[in-house]
Write a protein that holds these residues in place. Structure first.
Motif, PDB file in Angstrom:
ATOM      1  N   LYS A 157       3.837   1.730  -1.438  1.00 49.60           N
ATOM      2  CA  LYS A 157       4.202   1.862  -2.804  1.00 49.60           C
ATOM      3  C   LYS A 157       3.405   2.539  -3.719  1.00 49.60           C
ATOM      4  N   ARG A 158       2.037   2.198  -3.661  1.00 51.39           N
ATOM      5  CA  ARG A 158       0.951   2.653  -4.325  1.00 51.39           C
ATOM      6  C   ARG A 158       0.793   4.106  -4.035  1.00 51.39           C
TER       7      ARG A 158
ATOM      8  N   ALA B 219       3.255   6.186  -5.363  1.00 53.50           N
ATOM      9  CA  ALA B 219       3.354   6.473  -6.951  1.00 53.50           C
ATOM     10  C   ALA B 219       2.338   7.382  -7.159  1.00 53.50           C
ATOM     11  N   GLU B 220       1.200   7.288  -6.339  1.00 48.07           N
ATOM     12  CA  GLU B 220      -0.029   8.222  -6.573  1.00 48.07           C
ATOM     13  C   GLU B 220       0.332   9.489  -6.324  1.00 48.07           C
TER      14      GLU B 220
ATOM     15  N   ALA C  72       8.225   1.703  -6.485  1.00 52.64           N
ATOM     16  CA  ALA C  72       6.951   2.228  -6.826  1.00 52.64           C
ATOM     17  C   ALA C  72       6.995   2.650  -8.068  1.00 52.64           C
TER      18      ALA C  72
ATOM     19  N   ALA D 236       0.682  -1.277  -0.048  1.00 52.83           N
ATOM     20  CA  ALA D 236      -0.213   0.025  -0.037  1.00 52.83           C
ATOM     21  C   ALA D 236       0.724   1.122  -0.177  1.00 52.83           C
TER      22      ALA D 236
END
Length: 230
Positions: A70-71, A74-75, A96, A68
């Motif tokens: 890493k997501r 990235a976001e 990420a 989570a």
């Protein structure tokens, strides 16, 4: 202005970054993954700071929150937020964005110089040609797509990168303060197994006093540049 800090262990805090944020009047929030994995809405952030830790970005089986995180990273990058990763944090940015993170050829723990490289872009924050900095890492990252390498050391080729104007990853610790160093030594001295790039505890302490202020000024300059002087 709202800064959010991702902290992975109690003994690796924001160091001089915290003082810079306080002096600038920032609103500061934190996710401490050793307490809770709750994350904010990245659209509401102006700066994301990702700190270090002893785990690997590849340890999702042991630390389920890594996926989570890493997501989330990235976001935040995708939204154009200012993002700074330090040590594990830099590795998390790389992972990420699809880059490989793996063991380095050797651990690098202690005071060793990093060198600015010719590929570092002109304009914006740039390391001096050579700077003695504090290291504590056993892994390294490949450069994420589109990133530019900023620094290297004898032990590790990829010491820093920049992705555009808003994302920087540092393998080393410009934020370290005297108290932060003592916390890391108290919790990590079992890793101080003598090696070419691993210093003894006494050597680390002896090399510290004259270096904190120089490193912390570099961190201040980087944060000012990364946030556009906010």
């Amino acid at each position: 202005m709202h800064a959010h800090i991702l902290q992975h262990v109690p003994y690796e805090g924001p160091g001089s970054i915290g003082a810079w944020l306080t002096a600038g009047g920032w609103q500061v929030t934190r996710t401490a993954f050793f307490e809770s994995d709750s994350l904010p809405e990245p659209a509401h952030l102006d700066l994301l700071v990702i700190l270090g830790g002893p785990m690997s970005v590849n340890d999702e089986a042991a630390h389920a929150w890594l996926a989570a995180e890493k997501r989330f990273v990235a976001e935040a990058i995708g939204l154009g937020k200012a993002v700074l990763g330090i040590c594990l944090g830099a590795q998390l940015i790389a992972a990420a964005l699809g880059a490989r993170v793996a063991p380095n050829g050797q651990k690098e723990i202690g005071w060793f110089p990093v060198r600015s490289v010719d590929t570092a872009p002109a304009g914006g924050w740039r390391l001096p040609d050579t700077l003695d900095v504090f290291h504590w890492h056993g892994e390294t990252f490949d450069l994420p797509p589109g990133a530019v390498r900023l620094a290297e050391s004898d032990a590790c080729r990829n010491q820093a990168f920049r992705l555009g104007r808003r994302v920087v990853g540092l393998q080393f610790h410009l934020e370290t303060t005297p108290a932060g160093l003592e916390d890391m030594l108290a919790n990590g001295r079992g890793e101080l197994i003598p090696g070419r790039y691993v210093q003894h505890e006494a050597e680390i302490r002896a090399g510290a006093p004259t270096r904190f202020a120089v490193m912390n000024r570099q961190m201040d300059t980087l944060l000012q540049d990364l946030t556009g002087g906010a």
